[in-house]
Design a protein around this motif. Structure first.
Motif, mmCIF file in Angstrom:
data_model
loop_
_atom_site.group_PDB
_atom_site.id
_atom_site.type_symbol
_atom_site.label_atom_id
_atom_site.label_comp_id
_atom_site.label_asym_id
_atom_site.label_seq_id
_atom_site.Cartn_x
_atom_site.Cartn_y
_atom_site.Cartn_z
ATOM 1 N N UNK A 273 -1.465 15.284 -1.012
ATOM 2 C CA UNK A 273 -2.687 12.937 -0.779
ATOM 3 C C UNK A 273 -2.017 12.775 -0.012
ATOM 4 N N UNK B 131 -5.762 1.332 -2.430
ATOM 5 C CA UNK B 131 -4.724 1.695 -1.587
ATOM 6 C C UNK B 131 -5.486 0.514 -0.668
ATOM 7 N N UNK C 219 -6.931 8.985 -2.634
ATOM 8 C CA UNK C 219 -5.571 9.481 -1.844
ATOM 9 C C UNK C 219 -4.526 9.525 -2.863
ATOM 10 N N UNK C 220 -4.245 9.819 -3.344
ATOM 11 C CA UNK C 220 -3.792 9.649 -4.781
ATOM 12 C C UNK C 220 -3.317 10.973 -5.200
ATOM 13 N N UNK C 221 -1.881 11.061 -5.685
ATOM 14 C CA UNK C 221 -1.202 12.719 -5.982
ATOM 15 C C UNK C 221 -2.168 13.210 -7.057
ATOM 16 N N UNK D 295 1.089 -0.716 -0.296
ATOM 17 C CA UNK D 295 -0.416 0.310 -0.115
ATOM 18 C C UNK D 295 0.917 1.040 -0.019
ATOM 19 N N UNK D 296 0.604 1.882 -0.877
ATOM 20 C CA UNK D 296 1.628 3.744 -1.040
ATOM 21 C C UNK D 296 1.768 4.540 0.317
ATOM 22 N N UNK D 297 0.134 3.608 0.655
ATOM 23 C CA UNK D 297 0.120 4.697 1.811
ATOM 24 C C UNK D 297 1.005 4.246 3.159
ATOM 25 N N UNK D 298 0.518 3.650 3.832
ATOM 26 C CA UNK D 298 0.840 2.830 5.044
ATOM 27 C C UNK D 298 2.048 2.014 4.551
ATOM 28 N N UNK D 299 2.642 1.271 3.585
ATOM 29 C CA UNK D 299 3.843 0.533 3.311
ATOM 30 C C UNK D 299 3.321 -1.183 3.809
ATOM 31 N N UNK D 300 2.324 -1.231 4.136
ATOM 32 C CA UNK D 300 2.066 -2.364 4.592
ATOM 33 C C UNK D 300 1.898 -3.185 3.779
ATOM 34 N N UNK E 22 5.540 4.635 8.378
ATOM 35 C CA UNK E 22 5.937 5.431 6.900
ATOM 36 C C UNK E 22 7.210 6.126 6.808
ATOM 37 N N UNK F 237 -6.496 1.919 5.591
ATOM 38 C CA UNK F 237 -5.750 4.141 5.004
ATOM 39 C C UNK F 237 -7.341 4.481 4.531
#
Lengths: 485, 199
Positions: free
Chosen positions: B101, A141, A165-167, A120-125, B8, A145
């Motif tokens: 974001x 995601x 949540x993506x940029x 997951x790009x947000x929590x790195x899990x 993170x 998250x």
């Protein structure tokens, strides 16, 4: 009597047309009522449940005709100001445009699997693949998250416009997606409350009653000009168009200007200009606090004359000839001061009267309460029934209504340009004011006033009020310029 | 929450460390304490800008709700730039505010700040005085920014004229930084700067 008032304003260009033109309702009864009351405005006062039902009807209509989920329908209705028909028509022409405009779909379709479903790009899990989800944009995601993202957003008061949540992704999360991730009951409830508030605020036909802790919601179909709506719950008078306290005959833009002017210190500058001058030597600002024109600057100790701003030494001790200062080169400078003084005087003139009527209105609120208890006493003591004393109650309420309109004539007059129309306005205003004071006097001494006399006075005051409103209250923005600048 | 934040940051820290930008010396990231809530960033002034050759330190504070809320970042090195406060170092950058974001990382943020140094947004200023100079006398702005880079960020171009004027004010008993701010604000006109300092 209605013929008489018709006569009064029939020679008054096309204004009268606007009243009736503004209400596109041919129902005879309605036309009659709007004739009697120029402020007449069709609206309803709805409870939260009724509004929910109303919104749900739009949502259902849209979701049925486009075969989409109610959640998506909500996102689209929010983007299109609840105009379901417009959405349906545009959707038939170009479905993609509608979906992109409502931020249901991304502008540029992203390649599926663009974002990884291993980390997951947000929590790195690295949760298992079935624990990921994505919106129509395909940005995956992990569910934890998403839940956290929604929690943070909801706590910040965001509901309808929670983004992916993506940029740089503008896709909005619809209700069902949010609720499938948010589990805490308190948070879910808060989210739905915010949603509802946001829906009412984005709906052009709805407006919350601004009264404190008031739950009622107005519904009306016109949103231009001073439109009176009265709350069934708290009796607050509001303008449906702008949400400010009702303000006829003043229009929305003018009352906003006036209220801002009263609230800020724009007059401070005028005060400074009117009551102070700058020291001719060191330019520090000096306020004159005594009668003597021989000034000494507190900062640089320069002695000068307040009238001509010249060196005091040249005035000598024997003769004083500042009386001829009008021919001085300072003339222009002095003119500026005079203008500022004049502007301040004008503003204070209107402001004092505005404030005074606001205060009277509050006091008369007490009179109304006193009256009610006095009537109650009388009824209890067997001196007639409520119906016998009803006229007193009506008189006090009418007084309140007249005073209210009178108060709001002052901002209107303040911004009016000098001319025959302003003269007419101020004449009518003065007439109204005189009759209101008469009525107020009689209401306060109601028990010793003859009932016929009081009712006569009520009629006169109300007639003055409606005449003024008929002549000056305008709804059509195109024609508004004919009377105002 | 704090758990996600720490995790993170740890990952991002590693990401930055092995990124090519670190290898090239463009950005750097350092830990301040063990709790992973405060970091120190460093960016190199981009080439062909008045900031070239300078090294700028950034204070990075990670909120508990990171990455769902943006990190709080400000310049610790004094800098003359329209979108950075010359007094507090606060940065006006959309991705640090409403355009944040959760998928953004410290690396992308540092690179965005570096990009901001190359392309200022004078219409969305953080420091009105600097922005006005940027718009109205761009040459003077360039020299002033170079001078600040030289003095505070170790940049190479020392501007003799400016140094002299600052020294003149120091000799009058004015604090060095105060003197520099006054001179920069008043387009290096000694008289107006002095007037403001002594009024």
């Amino acid at each position: 009597m209605s013929a008489e008032s018709d006569m009064e304003y029939s020679d008054n260009d096309g204004d009268d047309y606007d009243y009736y033109g503004g209400q596109d309702d041919c129902d005879m009864e309605t036309v009659d009522r709007s004739k009697a009351d120029p402020e007449h405005f069709i609206f309803s006062c709805l409870k939260v449940e009724e509004v929910e039902k109303l919104l749900n009807e739009s949502i259902e209509l849209l979701s049925n005709s486009l075969q989409i989920t109610p959640s998506l329908a909500k996102v689209m209705l929010h983007a299109y100001e609840w105009n379901a028909e417009e959405i349906i028509n545009k959707y038939k022409e170009n479905a993609n445009d509608v979906l992109v405009f409502s931020h249901v779909k991304p502008r540029v379709p992203s390649i599926q699997g663009n974002s990884s479903r291993t980390v997951c790009a947000v929590c790195a899990n690295t949760p298992p693949i079935h624990k990921y989800s994505a919106l129509a944009c395909g940005h995956y995601f992990c569910n934890d998250c998403w839940a956290m993202h929604f929690e943070v957003q909801i706590k910040q008061g965001v509901s309808n416009t929670i983004q992916c949540m993506a940029q740089d992704c503008e896709v909005l999360a619809p209700e069902d997606f949010v609720l499938s991730h948010v589990t805490k009951p308190a948070l879910r409830e808060r989210y739905q409350q915010f949603m509802f508030k946001d829906h009412v605020k984005s709906h052009p036909q709805l407006r919350f009653c601004p009264g404190p802790n008031c739950q009622w919601i107005y519904q009306a179909w016109v949103r231009v000009g001073a439109r009176r709506v009265e709350c069934l719950g708290c009796e607050t008078l509001t303008c449906f168009s702008c949400g400010a306290p009702h303000h006829a005959p003043t229009d929305c833009a003018t009352i906003r200007r006036w209220l801002t002017k009263c609230a800020d210190d724009s007059e401070t500058a005028n005060y400074i200009s009117a009551h102070t001058k700058d020291c001719p030597k060191c330019q520090i600002c000096i306020e004159k606090n005594g009668g003597c024109n021989h000034m000494q600057c507190g900062a640089c100790r320069y002695d000068f004359c307040w009238v001509c701003l010249g060196d005091w030494k040249s005035h000598g001790s024997e003769y004083y000839e500042c009386s001829r200062y009008k021919e001085d080169p300072n003339l222009a400078n002095d003119n500026q001061h005079a203008q500022a003084r004049e502007a301040l005087k004008k503003y204070l003139h209107y402001y004092e009267r505005w404030e005074n009527h606001a205060r009277s209105l509050k006091l008369e609120e007490q009179t109304l309460a006193n009256l009610k208890s006095r009537i109650n006493q009388k009824v209890m003591a067997g001196e007639g029934t409520w119906i016998d004393w009803q006229y007193l109650w009506d008189a006090a309420r009418l007084l309140k209504r007249c005073r209210y309109t009178l108060q709001y004539t002052y901002p209107y007059a303040y911004y009016m340009e000098v001319g025959p129309r302003k003269e007419l306005f101020e004449y009518q205003q003065a007439q109204l004011e005189a009759e209101i004071e008469n009525l107020s006097w009689k209401v306060e001494r109601a028990e010793t006033t003859d009932r016929g006399d009081l009712e006569n006075q009520m009629d006169i005051a109300e007639k003055r009020r409606t005449t003024l409103l008929k002549d000056f209250l305008e709804f059509n923005t195109n024609n508004a310029s004919s009377s105002k600048v | 929450m704090a758990n996600i934040a720490a995790k993170r940051i740890k990952r991002e820290f590693k990401e930055v460390m092995k990124s090519e930008e670190v290898a090239g010396g463009a950005i750097k990231l350092e830990l301040v304490n063990d709790s992973w809530t405060e970091l120190k960033g460093q960016i190199a002034g981009p080439p062909d800008t008045p900031y070239e050759g300078g090294t700028f330190l950034l204070e990075i504070k990670v909120p508990e709700t990171y990455p769902f809320n943006p990190p709080k970042i400000r310049f610790m090195t004094k800098i003359w730039h329209p979108n950075v406060s010359s007094v507090t170092g606060a940065i006006c950058l959309d991705i640090l505010k409403d355009q944040w974001a959760a998928a953004l990382t410290l690396r992308t943020v540092l690179l965005s700040i570096q990009a901001l140094l190359s392309a200022a947004e004078p219409n969305d200023p953080q420091d009105a005085v600097v922005a006005k100079q940027y718009r109205e006398s761009p040459q003077l702005f360039n020299l002033t920014a170079k001078h600040w880079t030289n003095v505070y960020a170790g940049g190479p171009s020392s501007i003799f004229d400016f140094n002299q004027k600052v020294q003149l004010l120091i000799d009058m008993g004015i604090d060095e930084h105060q003197a520099r701010v006054a001179l920069s604000t008043y387009d290096w006109e000694l008289e107006r700067a002095t007037e403001q300092l002594f009024s």
